[in-house]
Design an enzyme around this catalytic site. Structure first.
Site, PDB file in Angstrom:
ATOM      1  N   GLY A  43       0.922  -1.148   0.106  1.00  0.00           N
ATOM      2  CA  GLY A  43      -0.071  -0.012  -0.041  1.00  0.00           C
ATOM      3  C   GLY A  43       0.777   1.254   0.088  1.00  0.00           C
ATOM      4  O   GLY A  43       1.719   1.104   0.524  1.00  0.00           O
ATOM      5  N   GLN A  48       3.243   9.943   1.073  1.00  0.00           N
ATOM      6  CA  GLN A  48       4.519   9.257   0.959  1.00  0.00           C
ATOM      7  C   GLN A  48       5.218   9.559  -0.270  1.00  0.00           C
ATOM      8  O   GLN A  48       6.474   9.532  -0.453  1.00  0.00           O
ATOM      9  CB  GLN A  48       4.196   7.621   0.934  1.00  0.00           C
ATOM     10  CG  GLN A  48       3.819   7.336   2.113  1.00  0.00           C
ATOM     11  CD  GLN A  48       3.591   5.720   2.293  1.00  0.00           C
ATOM     12  OE1 GLN A  48       2.549   5.257   1.831  1.00  0.00           O
ATOM     13  NE2 GLN A  48       4.534   5.150   2.636  1.00  0.00           N
ATOM     14  N   CYS A  87       6.601  -0.220   6.568  1.00  0.00           N
ATOM     15  CA  CYS A  87       6.221   1.016   5.542  1.00  0.00           C
ATOM     16  C   CYS A  87       7.064   1.452   4.644  1.00  0.00           C
ATOM     17  O   CYS A  87       8.378   1.418   5.209  1.00  0.00           O
ATOM     18  CB  CYS A  87       6.011   2.039   6.712  1.00  0.00           C
ATOM     19  SG  CYS A  87       5.435   3.592   5.935  1.00  0.00           S
ATOM     20  N   LEU A  88       7.083   1.579   3.479  1.00  0.00           N
ATOM     21  CA  LEU A  88       7.968   1.973   2.567  1.00  0.00           C
ATOM     22  C   LEU A  88       8.560   3.192   2.955  1.00  0.00           C
ATOM     23  O   LEU A  88       9.745   3.316   2.706  1.00  0.00           O
ATOM     24  CB  LEU A  88       7.129   2.329   1.230  1.00  0.00           C
ATOM     25  CG  LEU A  88       6.669   1.095   0.532  1.00  0.00           C
ATOM     26  CD1 LEU A  88       5.960   1.318  -0.826  1.00  0.00           C
ATOM     27  CD2 LEU A  88       7.760   0.048   0.105  1.00  0.00           C
ATOM     28  N   HIS A 129      -3.484   1.168   7.889  1.00  0.00           N
ATOM     29  CA  HIS A 129      -2.221   1.957   8.020  1.00  0.00           C
ATOM     30  C   HIS A 129      -2.269   3.027   6.784  1.00  0.00           C
ATOM     31  O   HIS A 129      -1.649   3.999   7.198  1.00  0.00           O
ATOM     32  CB  HIS A 129      -1.243   0.799   7.338  1.00  0.00           C
ATOM     33  CG  HIS A 129       0.261   1.276   7.200  1.00  0.00           C
ATOM     34  ND1 HIS A 129       1.295   0.584   7.885  1.00  0.00           N
ATOM     35  CD2 HIS A 129       0.688   1.954   6.340  1.00  0.00           C
ATOM     36  CE1 HIS A 129       2.317   1.158   7.725  1.00  0.00           C
ATOM     37  NE2 HIS A 129       2.052   2.046   6.617  1.00  0.00           N
ATOM     38  N   GLU A 130      -2.615   2.879   5.825  1.00  0.00           N
ATOM     39  CA  GLU A 130      -2.657   4.026   4.778  1.00  0.00           C
ATOM     40  C   GLU A 130      -3.562   4.959   5.012  1.00  0.00           C
ATOM     41  O   GLU A 130      -3.145   6.108   4.731  1.00  0.00           O
ATOM     42  CB  GLU A 130      -3.214   3.481   3.149  1.00  0.00           C
ATOM     43  CG  GLU A 130      -2.227   2.046   2.522  1.00  0.00           C
ATOM     44  CD  GLU A 130      -0.667   2.435   2.482  1.00  0.00           C
ATOM     45  OE1 GLU A 130      -0.414   3.643   2.688  1.00  0.00           O
ATOM     46  OE2 GLU A 130       0.001   1.605   3.125  1.00  0.00           O
ATOM     47  N   HIS A 133      -1.765   7.565   7.008  1.00  0.00           N
ATOM     48  CA  HIS A 133      -0.916   8.419   6.492  1.00  0.00           C
ATOM     49  C   HIS A 133      -1.382   9.763   5.942  1.00  0.00           C
ATOM     50  O   HIS A 133      -0.936  10.870   6.001  1.00  0.00           O
ATOM     51  CB  HIS A 133      -0.236   7.626   5.146  1.00  0.00           C
ATOM     52  CG  HIS A 133       0.850   6.919   5.293  1.00  0.00           C
ATOM     53  ND1 HIS A 133       1.993   7.297   5.969  1.00  0.00           N
ATOM     54  CD2 HIS A 133       1.011   5.366   5.092  1.00  0.00           C
ATOM     55  CE1 HIS A 133       2.984   6.290   6.044  1.00  0.00           C
ATOM     56  NE2 HIS A 133       2.299   5.032   5.452  1.00  0.00           N
TER      57      HIS A 133
HETATM   58 ZN    ZN Z   1       3.312   3.212   5.541  1.00  0.00          ZN
END
Ligand code: ZN
Length: 161
Positions: A43, A48, A87-88, A129-130, A133
């Site tokens: 995701g 991000q 997480c990226l 999670h997304e 963000h």
């Molecule tokens: Zn993340």
């Protein structure tokens, strides 16, 4: 398109509503899905990539790629599960995070069509999670303070290497 990483203030800002879902929005969604394939993520959310709008995409195994625009979390189950998350934007960091087992979310897709989705398991986790963000919240914020400090310290140390 590069992923913004931990420490960048943009990750701490609240994303703005997308007023009009246009061809440009669809193009951004596609680019975000390409990032997931490239970086092997499940995701990614607008902030991000420095795009401060309420959009995220998900792509997990055994599910189709999904686009969520201006999402609302309508319901979260009382049942929670603990599972390893990463997480990226916080590369190399993984931790057990407790979240609702199932959720109900409402959003619009890249074609401007509204939809409601009931999700559970990994998909529910990725959506939560997304969604975080978009609110400027990172998964490490869900950890107990001591654990969070330890993890961030380790992350900063690895980053310097
Ligand atoms: Zn993340």
């Amino acid at each position: 398109m590069d992923i913004i990483t931990f420490g960048d203030e943009l990750l701490r800002q609240k994303a703005q509503k997308i007023e009009k879902i246009s061809a440009e929005t669809a193009e951004t969604a596609n680019k975000m899905l390409e990032i997931l394939v490239r970086d092997k993520g499940v995701g990614v959310a607008g902030p991000q990539i420095g795009y401060m709008k309420r959009i995220f995409v998900t792509c997990i195994a055994d599910d189709m790629p999904r686009v969520f625009i201006n999402p609302s979390i309508l319901e979260t189950s009382h049942n929670t599960v603990k599972f390893e998350e990463g997480c990226l934007s916080v590369p190399g960091v993984y931790a057990q995070v407790t979240r609702s087992e199932s959720i109900k979310v409402q959003a619009w897709n890249e074609k401007g069509r509204p939809f409601t989705l009931e999700a559970s398991g990994l998909l529910a986790r990725v959506i939560l999670h997304e969604y975080d963000h978009l609110e400027g919240v990172l998964f490490v914020d869900h950890l107990p303070e001591k654990k969070r400090e330890k993890i961030i310290e380790k992350y900063e140390k690895n980053k310097k290497k």
